[in-house]
Design a protein around this motif. Structure first.
Motif, mmCIF file in Angstrom:
data_model
loop_
_atom_site.group_PDB
_atom_site.id
_atom_site.type_symbol
_atom_site.label_atom_id
_atom_site.label_comp_id
_atom_site.label_asym_id
_atom_site.label_seq_id
_atom_site.Cartn_x
_atom_site.Cartn_y
_atom_site.Cartn_z
ATOM 1 N N ALA A 278 1.870 -1.991 0.901
ATOM 2 C CA ALA A 278 1.962 -2.539 -0.454
ATOM 3 C C ALA A 278 2.857 -3.774 -0.513
ATOM 4 C CB ALA A 278 2.484 -1.469 -1.405
ATOM 5 N N GLY A 279 3.403 -4.172 0.663
ATOM 6 C CA GLY A 279 4.215 -5.382 0.715
ATOM 7 C C GLY A 279 5.702 -5.164 0.569
ATOM 8 N N LEU A 280 6.144 -3.903 0.575
ATOM 9 C CA LEU A 280 7.575 -3.616 0.475
ATOM 10 C C LEU A 280 8.231 -3.750 1.839
ATOM 11 C CD1 LEU A 280 7.380 -0.535 -1.886
ATOM 12 C CD2 LEU A 280 8.559 -2.659 -2.421
ATOM 13 N N THR A 281 9.440 -4.271 1.858
ATOM 14 C CA THR A 281 10.152 -4.457 3.130
ATOM 15 C C THR A 281 11.123 -3.312 3.411
ATOM 16 O OG1 THR A 281 11.838 -5.775 1.993
ATOM 17 C CG2 THR A 281 9.975 -6.956 2.989
ATOM 18 N N THR A 282 11.307 -2.401 2.456
ATOM 19 C CA THR A 282 12.196 -1.266 2.680
ATOM 20 C C THR A 282 11.633 -0.388 3.789
ATOM 21 O OG1 THR A 282 11.041 -0.160 0.871
ATOM 22 C CG2 THR A 282 13.145 -1.175 0.352
ATOM 23 N N GLY A 283 12.539 0.195 4.595
ATOM 24 C CA GLY A 283 12.079 0.851 5.803
ATOM 25 C C GLY A 283 11.916 2.353 5.741
ATOM 26 N N SER A 284 12.448 3.016 4.730
ATOM 27 C CA SER A 284 12.396 4.470 4.706
ATOM 28 C C SER A 284 11.996 4.958 3.321
ATOM 29 C CB SER A 284 13.762 5.063 5.067
ATOM 30 O OG SER A 284 14.710 4.810 4.035
ATOM 31 N N ALA A 285 11.558 6.220 3.271
ATOM 32 C CA ALA A 285 11.198 6.813 1.981
ATOM 33 C C ALA A 285 12.406 6.851 1.053
ATOM 34 C CB ALA A 285 10.644 8.219 2.198
ATOM 35 N N GLU A 286 13.580 7.122 1.613
ATOM 36 C CA GLU A 286 14.798 7.152 0.795
ATOM 37 C C GLU A 286 15.042 5.805 0.123
ATOM 38 O OE1 GLU A 286 19.565 8.224 1.288
ATOM 39 O OE2 GLU A 286 18.237 8.214 3.040
ATOM 40 N N GLU A 287 14.849 4.732 0.856
ATOM 41 C CA GLU A 287 15.040 3.390 0.293
ATOM 42 C C GLU A 287 13.980 3.071 -0.754
ATOM 43 O OE1 GLU A 287 17.069 1.123 4.121
ATOM 44 O OE2 GLU A 287 14.902 1.376 4.035
ATOM 45 N N ILE A 288 12.765 3.545 -0.532
ATOM 46 C CA ILE A 288 11.680 3.307 -1.496
ATOM 47 C C ILE A 288 11.984 3.997 -2.818
ATOM 48 C CG2 ILE A 288 9.238 3.782 -1.971
ATOM 49 C CD1 ILE A 288 8.951 3.590 1.213
ATOM 50 N N PHE A 289 12.461 5.228 -2.758
ATOM 51 C CA PHE A 289 12.793 5.941 -3.985
ATOM 52 C C PHE A 289 13.990 5.291 -4.679
ATOM 53 C CE2 PHE A 289 9.827 9.043 -2.534
ATOM 54 C CZ PHE A 289 9.474 9.788 -3.656
ATOM 55 N N ALA A 290 14.948 4.797 -3.901
ATOM 56 C CA ALA A 290 16.096 4.104 -4.501
ATOM 57 C C ALA A 290 15.638 2.834 -5.201
ATOM 58 C CB ALA A 290 17.133 3.792 -3.430
ATOM 59 N N VAL A 302 4.365 3.142 -5.579
ATOM 60 C CA VAL A 302 4.287 3.990 -4.387
ATOM 61 C C VAL A 302 4.765 5.408 -4.714
ATOM 62 C CG1 VAL A 302 5.194 4.362 -2.064
ATOM 63 C CG2 VAL A 302 4.521 2.065 -2.779
ATOM 64 N N VAL A 303 5.862 5.499 -5.471
ATOM 65 C CA VAL A 303 6.394 6.813 -5.858
ATOM 66 C C VAL A 303 5.407 7.545 -6.759
ATOM 67 C CG1 VAL A 303 8.197 7.955 -7.205
ATOM 68 C CG2 VAL A 303 8.812 6.179 -5.549
ATOM 69 N N ALA A 304 4.778 6.831 -7.683
ATOM 70 C CA ALA A 304 3.796 7.460 -8.563
ATOM 71 C C ALA A 304 2.613 8.000 -7.762
ATOM 72 C CB ALA A 304 3.318 6.464 -9.613
ATOM 73 N N GLY A 331 13.825 15.982 1.156
ATOM 74 C CA GLY A 331 14.326 14.650 0.861
ATOM 75 C C GLY A 331 13.505 13.893 -0.159
ATOM 76 N N ILE A 332 12.195 14.130 -0.187
ATOM 77 C CA ILE A 332 11.321 13.512 -1.189
ATOM 78 C C ILE A 332 11.162 14.430 -2.398
ATOM 79 C CG2 ILE A 332 8.924 12.860 -1.660
ATOM 80 C CD1 ILE A 332 8.777 11.736 1.165
ATOM 81 N N GLY A 333 10.890 15.693 -2.150
ATOM 82 C CA GLY A 333 10.564 16.614 -3.229
ATOM 83 C C GLY A 333 11.638 16.785 -4.281
ATOM 84 N N HIS A 334 12.916 16.612 -3.896
ATOM 85 C CA HIS A 334 13.979 16.852 -4.878
ATOM 86 C C HIS A 334 14.055 15.759 -5.942
ATOM 87 C CE1 HIS A 334 16.372 13.902 -2.595
ATOM 88 N NE2 HIS A 334 17.122 13.827 -3.677
ATOM 89 N N ASN A 335 13.313 14.655 -5.745
ATOM 90 C CA ASN A 335 13.336 13.545 -6.711
ATOM 91 C C ASN A 335 12.405 13.816 -7.894
ATOM 92 O OD1 ASN A 335 14.987 11.286 -5.336
ATOM 93 N ND2 ASN A 335 13.560 11.927 -3.728
ATOM 94 N N LEU A 336 12.587 14.952 -8.516
ATOM 95 C CA LEU A 336 11.677 15.336 -9.588
ATOM 96 C C LEU A 336 11.782 14.405 -10.786
ATOM 97 C CD1 LEU A 336 9.536 17.408 -10.295
ATOM 98 C CD2 LEU A 336 11.326 18.897 -11.203
ATOM 99 N N ASP A 337 12.946 13.789 -10.981
ATOM 100 C CA ASP A 337 13.100 12.852 -12.096
ATOM 101 C C ASP A 337 12.162 11.654 -11.948
ATOM 102 O OD1 ASP A 337 14.541 12.139 -9.828
ATOM 103 O OD2 ASP A 337 16.045 11.026 -10.961
#
Length: 389
Positions: A278-290, A302-304, A331-337
């Motif tokens: 999608a063109g994002l330069t972030t390297g990890s799922a944690e960074e994408i959610f941040a 991406v999160v949606a 690490g991903i699932g807890h981001n319910l918000d």
């Protein structure tokens, strides 16, 4: 006919009843124990005497200030034995030592940078010795330890199946080598199953008879609780939802077969791969959610999309198990918000099934808490059985 074994059996049953009451409810007097258990005061006194002699119960104090002699207060001797829980994951190794009430005495976590199974076992044992030292004891004093690991222990081959996220972890002989490295009585269970046990005992599943815990992080897995008990299926593989088929396979076919279709797209590296495209330069799922939390629209998309994948997974699970509750962890699932709206929207599209959805109450300690809970079940029985020796 005289049944000579009956008095001893009754005494054993009475002692266990009182011991369990003290463990759950805390300090109590003889009179209060008699009232709660329905036993006579002389019977309670005899049972407490046996438990105190065995070191399982201690005199915790006394109550005075009223007419008559002071009242003795008894409690479980929570340090009559200790247990350990070990969580071995791709990113972290966590280890805790707990007393007989499940209270952590010492806990530590380290990055899992092991390059082989043998290296990993050395690191686990080193961590065990460090945590024991912090608890002021020797590791050999642990009554029982439970290891939470990705994969399912195959009782025929003694190998860990489906442990693809830990290199070399499914090789023959590894389980025996782990037992040898730890040098205390140990069992190995699936980590997500243990996380579900933890939620049942101390987390979001307390008082819930039918629920599932779905963990999404480095991998994808599910623990199932039915009628208040963990359900593992015929071969122990119940809950391996990483292998559920999906029409969205954005990964090489070999990867999808090895790890499972759902895991190949919904786990952390699948999210990172989709974000990169999608063109994002972030390297990890944690960074994408941040980034999504900070308002980046591409990261939010991406999160949606991840939320929709999770919604599809939950709908499939709900159609089969009809759980009252779905607990999301990892690490991903807890981001319910961040995920909740997309999950709910996708489930609405797919049908009427609506289990209640919550984030894990235990977070990163879920596997540890579950492992300690399992270890306590074994340790309490063993310590009680040894009381007369």
């Amino acid at each position: 006919m005289i049944q000579t074994g009956k008095p001893q059996l009754l005494r054993t049953m009475n002692e266990r009843l009182l011991l369990d009451h003290l463990r759950v409810n805390g300090p109590s007097s003889r009179g209060a124990l008699a009232k709660a258990s329905g036993l006579s005061k002389p019977t309670v006194s005899a049972a407490l005497s046996g438990l105190e002699e065995a070191g399982l119960v201690r005199l915790a104090g006394s109550l005075s200030g009223r007419p008559g002699p002071s009242t003795a207060i008894y409690d479980l001797n929570a340090r009559a034995g200790v247990v350990a829980g070990i969580d071995i994951g791709r990113q972290w190794i966590r280890l805790a030592i707990a007393d007989l009430r499940g209270e952590f005495i010492a806990r530590r976590e380290v990055r899992n940078s092991a390059r082989s199974a043998a290296d990993l076992m050395r690191r686990v044992r080193s961590l065990a010795d460090r945590v024991a030292a912090e608890a002021g004891m020797d590791w050999a004093a642990v009554t029982y330890a439970v290891v939470g690991s990705p994969g399912v222990l195959n009782p025929v081959t003694a190998r860990l199946d489906y442990a693809q996220n830990l290199p070399g972890w499914g090789r023959a002989g590894l389980v025996d080598r782990l037992h040898a490295a730890l040098e205390v009585d140990t069992s190995i269970e699936n980590d997500i199953n243990l996380a579900a046990v933890g939620e049942l005992a101390f987390g979001a599943g307390v008082g819930v008879r039918d629920f599932v815990l779905i963990s999404i992080g480095t991998g994808v897995g599910m623990g199932i609780v039915i009628n208040g008990e963990l359900y593992v299926g015929g071969s122990g593989a119940a809950g391996e939802v990483s292998f559920l088929p999906t029409t969205e396979v954005d990964a090489p076919a070999s990867d999808a077969r090895h790890r499972g279709m759902t895991e190949s797209v919904a786990a952390a590296d699948g999210v990172a791969r989709i974000a990169e495209r999608a063109g994002l330069t972030t390297g990890s799922a944690e960074e994408i959610f941040a980034a999504a939390a900070a308002g980046d629209p591409r990261a939010a998309a991406v999160v949606a999309a991840e939320g929709r994948r999770i919604g599809t997974l939950i709908t499939a699970v709900a159609a089969i198990l009809d759980p009252e509750l779905v607990v999301l962890g990892g690490g991903i699932g807890h981001n319910l918000d961040l995920l909740g709206e997309a999950i709910t929207h996708r489930m609405t599209e797919l049908g009427p099934l609506r289990p209640r959805l919550v984030a894990s109450a235990l977070g990163e300690d879920g596997v540890l808490v579950g492992a300690v809970s399992r270890a306590l079940e074994v340790a309490r029985d063993r310590l009680f059985e040894r009381r007369g020796t």
